[in-house]
Design a protein around this motif. Sequence first.
Motif, mmCIF file in Angstrom:
data_model
loop_
_atom_site.group_PDB
_atom_site.id
_atom_site.type_symbol
_atom_site.label_atom_id
_atom_site.label_comp_id
_atom_site.label_asym_id
_atom_site.label_seq_id
_atom_site.Cartn_x
_atom_site.Cartn_y
_atom_site.Cartn_z
ATOM 1 N N GLY A 149 0.849 -1.174 0.000
ATOM 2 C CA GLY A 149 0.000 0.000 0.000
ATOM 3 C C GLY A 149 0.893 1.234 0.000
ATOM 4 N N GLY A 209 -9.221 5.598 -0.725
ATOM 5 C CA GLY A 209 -9.163 4.997 0.598
ATOM 6 C C GLY A 209 -7.876 5.381 1.291
ATOM 7 N N SER A 210 -7.415 4.535 2.195
ATOM 8 C CA SER A 210 -6.241 4.896 2.988
ATOM 9 C C SER A 210 -4.932 4.820 2.195
ATOM 10 C CB SER A 210 -6.157 4.041 4.252
ATOM 11 O OG SER A 210 -6.048 2.682 3.923
ATOM 12 N N PHE A 211 -4.932 4.116 1.079
ATOM 13 C CA PHE A 211 -3.766 4.086 0.195
ATOM 14 C C PHE A 211 -4.142 4.685 -1.145
ATOM 15 C CE2 PHE A 211 -3.088 0.487 3.073
ATOM 16 C CZ PHE A 211 -1.885 0.874 3.631
ATOM 17 N N ASP A 212 -3.188 5.344 -1.760
ATOM 18 C CA ASP A 212 -3.413 5.917 -3.084
ATOM 19 C C ASP A 212 -3.191 4.882 -4.185
ATOM 20 O OD1 ASP A 212 -3.902 8.677 -2.244
ATOM 21 O OD2 ASP A 212 -1.790 8.644 -1.631
ATOM 22 N N SER A 220 4.759 7.241 2.029
ATOM 23 C CA SER A 220 4.852 6.094 2.931
ATOM 24 C C SER A 220 4.384 4.835 2.214
ATOM 25 C CB SER A 220 4.009 6.312 4.199
ATOM 26 O OG SER A 220 2.631 6.327 3.883
ATOM 27 N N THR A 253 -6.177 3.763 -6.152
ATOM 28 C CA THR A 253 -7.342 3.476 -5.318
ATOM 29 C C THR A 253 -7.853 4.719 -4.599
ATOM 30 O OG1 THR A 253 -6.013 2.955 -3.357
ATOM 31 C CG2 THR A 253 -6.468 1.141 -4.874
ATOM 32 N N SER A 301 2.006 11.928 -2.363
ATOM 33 C CA SER A 301 1.627 13.334 -2.441
ATOM 34 C C SER A 301 2.050 13.793 -3.830
ATOM 35 C CB SER A 301 2.307 14.149 -1.345
ATOM 36 O OG SER A 301 3.526 14.658 -1.754
ATOM 37 N N ARG A 310 1.209 5.510 -0.170
ATOM 38 C CA ARG A 310 0.614 6.843 -0.068
ATOM 39 C C ARG A 310 1.491 7.809 -0.860
ATOM 40 N NH1 ARG A 310 -0.090 4.579 5.090
ATOM 41 N NH2 ARG A 310 -2.295 4.254 5.554
ATOM 42 N N GLU A 314 3.169 0.574 3.124
ATOM 43 C CA GLU A 314 2.867 -0.482 4.088
ATOM 44 C C GLU A 314 2.841 -1.791 3.317
ATOM 45 O OE1 GLU A 314 -0.503 -1.763 7.405
ATOM 46 O OE2 GLU A 314 -0.470 0.295 6.628
#
Length: 155
Positions: free
Chosen positions: A76, A104-107, A136, A102, A80, A78, A138
């Motif tokens: 996953g 949600g919590s991940f891009d 970041s 995506t 910017s 993220r 994961e």
Amino acid sequence: MTRASSETRLDDIAKHIIELLQEDGRQSYAAIAKAVGLSEAAVRQRVQRLLDADVMQIVAVTDPLQVGFSRQAMIGIRVSGDLLAVGDALTAMPEVDYVVTTAGSFDILAEVVCEDDDHLLDLLNQQIRILPGVTSTETFVYLKLNKQHYNWGTR
């Protein structure tokens, strides 16, 4: 396979051809022709049009463990900034076999296939985390591949 900007309209025969190939991608054009009620030449042309339009691919699907890749993971990510640039950079990496942008919590989610944990660590540190815009990651290491099928049909 990339999704075209305008969706290809499939008739019932094209859908049936796709479903037959999903069951067994090695089926002969003659066998498919018999099943769908067309000539072998017509099936060959239809399959070629589906391939040319990126509606489908005919490929061999391997078990990564059986061919020397003992570590699979979903990462996953993220970001910017420009999601498309990061997605394109991930797509170019040979270890990455699946990339989706995506909500949600991940891009971005990227599935990777690596030889071992050292290979995964190198991929994360030396290629993915250094991409411009990546803030970041994961990593979800696969413990067991429970299901990997591509025969969901055309619904």
